[in-house]
Structure formats: structure tokens, C-alpha cells
Design an enzyme around this catalytic site. Structure first.
Site, mmCIF file in Angstrom:
data_model
loop_
_atom_site.group_PDB
_atom_site.id
_atom_site.type_symbol
_atom_site.label_atom_id
_atom_site.label_comp_id
_atom_site.label_asym_id
_atom_site.label_seq_id
_atom_site.Cartn_x
_atom_site.Cartn_y
_atom_site.Cartn_z
ATOM 1 N N CYS A 112 0.859 -0.989 -0.024
ATOM 2 C CA CYS A 112 -0.035 0.089 0.081
ATOM 3 C C CYS A 112 0.437 1.149 -0.087
ATOM 4 O O CYS A 112 0.123 2.119 -0.259
ATOM 5 C CB CYS A 112 -1.050 0.293 1.468
ATOM 6 S SG CYS A 112 -2.042 -1.484 1.030
ATOM 7 N N HIS A 250 -3.512 6.893 2.148
ATOM 8 C CA HIS A 250 -3.735 5.410 1.853
ATOM 9 C C HIS A 250 -5.469 5.406 2.420
ATOM 10 O O HIS A 250 -5.466 5.587 3.819
ATOM 11 C CB HIS A 250 -2.601 4.952 2.321
ATOM 12 C CG HIS A 250 -3.005 3.009 2.085
ATOM 13 N ND1 HIS A 250 -3.869 2.734 0.675
ATOM 14 C CD2 HIS A 250 -3.491 2.420 3.347
ATOM 15 C CE1 HIS A 250 -4.236 1.199 0.862
ATOM 16 N NE2 HIS A 250 -3.474 1.232 2.467
ATOM 17 N N ASN A 280 -10.411 -1.223 -0.121
ATOM 18 C CA ASN A 280 -8.974 -0.441 0.034
ATOM 19 C C ASN A 280 -8.145 -0.985 -0.935
ATOM 20 O O ASN A 280 -8.012 -2.193 -1.328
ATOM 21 C CB ASN A 280 -8.350 -1.478 1.028
ATOM 22 C CG ASN A 280 -6.743 -1.053 1.484
ATOM 23 O OD1 ASN A 280 -5.807 -1.143 -0.063
ATOM 24 N ND2 ASN A 280 -6.316 -1.732 2.718
#
Length: 325
Positions: A112, A250, A280
Site C-alpha cells: 500500500c 492511503h 482499499n
């Protein structure tokens, strides 16, 4: 002296929307359970497009916005943990699909944090004076590595891609950065485990492609380590926290954004969010968010905004950039 600037931003997501109610039909969960814990209401799931397909759509849109031909691009970096294959790289597939015959291309894997790591590397490449234009793309088809019987992970992730065009400029735009890794905590978030296997090996272990996560450990890591790193970077910059116009973090969990804003001492309204729509998307989340902010007029790509970009995730990895956008 040559510097780098973000001149364009674009994103692409698959058309298929999977809501929390859709998930509740195939696993023991509910819209209320997912939304209250994560803020996520729906996500996009690819039906047939692979990672390079999503990334190529972003690349084409970036070229269109900049009125550039693919042959003018010097390099392509794709940040991903879900490549089409180990070889050729997803970036090489993108290069072929868009016809960027003069570009070299490679993938970067930092989960990520991947887009932040890739953007940091690309900025140095432009700054060297050897390259003028590069595409930096975060792209994921996480649905490939999700165990759809595991509600602790299946509800969190989605597919998508976002990216930027980086170009040489005479003014400095990338002001400060802070990049970190801690492999000693890597077991908190894993995927794509390939066993040592050959006629000559004696290891009795099977491959495990599914993503596995210790949710509490990752949540605590983000709140503790990442917020501390961001605060230290702001202090290093000698800027007051109020000087940061937007924090593009993020998109993992709405509660992480809430807690981070408090820990950093920043106005929560400066933390835009879109995980409600996309879940996500790992390395794609920050560039998708940036591109949406440009699309809706929140951010203009004219150097007038001071933006802090921050990613965190598997590795463990985390990194932040303060950029004039």
C-alpha cells in the site's frame, strides 16, 4: 537545475460495483458491520480486466490529458502487488499496450506504500536530468488474491488504478520525504507465498496466494508509526501543520483517517476520503484519490497547493511526501 512536477493525474476503476449487501449474500456479514468498522460501502471488482488493463487505461488518459504521444514517454513505473504475471512485468505490458516504444518499464512492489515509493524513485530519475517524462501508476486487481470465504479481509479490498504524469520543470515541487520499511513485522500482512519446490528440495510446503492480515496490528501500526512519521516530517519541513492544504493518505479505513488527523493535530476536513466507494485498493488508492480531487476541483495542478501524500502497509512499509501540486 532540473526538478520534477506532477502535471497530470488520472484514474480508472472497473465498472462492476459490489456493495456490502452483495457480500452479505455470500458470507456472514452486513452493511452495518462493514460500514461501522471501516467506512466502506462498496468496491469495484474486475470481471475480466487484469492489472495491466487497468493501468493501461490510466496511462492512455494521462497521455490524452497532456496531449502527448506514447513515444514521448521515457519511463513507466507500475506499483502493484497483483501483477498480471511475474514475467513480463505489468509495466512492460502497459508499455506494449500503449505503444511507448522509447520507454523503459518496471514494477515496484511495496504494497500500500507502493505508489509513494514509486513516485519518490521517479522524482529522482527526472531530477537526474536524464529523463523528461514518466508515468507512475498504482494498479491492483486485489480480487485475485482475496479469500472470499474470509470476511475479515474480503470486505476490505477493491480493484482499481490511478497514476500521474511526471515531467521535468525548472521549479522545485517535491519538498520533503520520509520513507521507511520494517521487515521484522512483515508477517502482519502477507500474500503470494510461493513455496520452495523442485525435485531436489525437501520442503513440504504449499503455495498460498491469498492475502492474510493481522488487522489489529496493522491498525495500531498506522496510528502509532505512520502518524509519528508524518508529524516528524512536518517538523523537518519547518512548516506549521496548517501550511499543509491537504493530506492524501492511503485509503484503508475511515477510522484510521479520523485518528491520524487528531494525532497529527490537523483539520479533519483536510483529509479527503473515497474508500466508501472503492474500498482499499492498495497501491492504487492514493493516485485514485488525487485524480478525483483534481477532477472535482479540490486540487488544481498549478503548484498552488501544498499536499502531503502518505502510504502505509505490507512490508511493513510506510512513506510520506510533501509536494507542491
Amino acid at each position: 537545475m532540473t526538478f520534477a512536477k506532477i502535471s497530470q493525474a488520472a484514474y480508472y476503476v472497473p465498472s462492476q460495483v459490489v456493495t456490502n449487501d452483495d457480500l452479505s449474500k455470500i458470507m456472514d456479514t452486513s452493511d452495518e458491520w462493514i460500514t461501522s468498522r471501516t467506512g466502506i460501502r462498496e468496491r469495484r471488482i474486475s470481471q475480466s480486466e487484469d492489472t495491466s488493463d487497468l493501468a493501461s487505461q490510466v496511462a492512455k488518459e494521462l497521455l490524452k490529458k497532456a496531449s502527448l504521444k506514447a513515444k514521448e514517454i521515457d519511463f513507466i513505473i507500475v506499483a502493484t502487488i497483483t501483477p498480471d504475471a511475474m514475467m513480463p512485468s505489468t509495466a512492460a505490458c502497459v508499455q506494449a499496450k500503449i505503444g511507448a516504444v522509447n520507454a523503459f518499464a518496471f514494477d515496484l512492489t511495496a504494497a500500500c506504500s507502493g505508489f509513494i515509493f514509486a513516485l519518490s524513485a521517479a522524482e529522482k530519475m527526472i531530477k537526474s536530468g536524464q529523463y523528461q517524462k514518466g508515468l507512475v501508476i498504482g494498479a491492483e486487481v486485489l480480487s485475485k488474491i482475496i479469500d472470499w470465504s474470509d470476511r475479515t479481509t474480503a470486505v476490505l479490498f477493491g480493484d482499481g488504478a490511478g497514476g500521474v504524469l511526471l515531467e521535468a520543470d525548472s521549479s522545485e515541487h517535491f519538498l520533503f520525504e520520509s520513507i521507511h520499511s520494517d521487515g521484522s513485522r512483515g508477517e502482519s500482512l502477507t500474500s503470494g507465498e510461493h513455496a520452495v519446490s523442485s525435485p531436489f528440495s525437501q520442503v513440504d510446503k504449499k503455495d498460498n496466494c491469498f492475502l492474510k492480515m493481522d488487522g489489529r496490528a496493522i491498525f495500531d501500526f498506522a496510528i502509532r508509526d505512520v502518524s509519528k512519521s508524518i508529524s516528524m516530517l512536518i517538523r523537518k519541513s519547518d512548516m506549521p501543520v496548517e501550511a499543509i492544504d491537504y493530506f492524501l493518505l492511503h485509503q484503508a479505513n475511515i477510522r484510521i483517517l479520523d485518528k491520524m488527523a487528531k494525532k497529527i493535530g490537523a483539520d479533519r476536513e483536510k483529509f479527503p476520503a473515497n474508500m466508501m466507494k472503492y474500498g482499499n485498493t492498495s497501491a492504487a488508492s492514493i493516485p485514485i484519490l488525487l485524480a478525483e480531487c483534481v477532477e472535482n476541483g479540490t486540487i488544481e495542478l498549478n503548484g498552488s497547493h501544498t499536499v502531503l501524500l502518505s502510504g502505509f502497509g505490507g512490508g511493513l512499509t510506510w512513506g510520506s511526501l510533501i509536494v507542491k501540486i
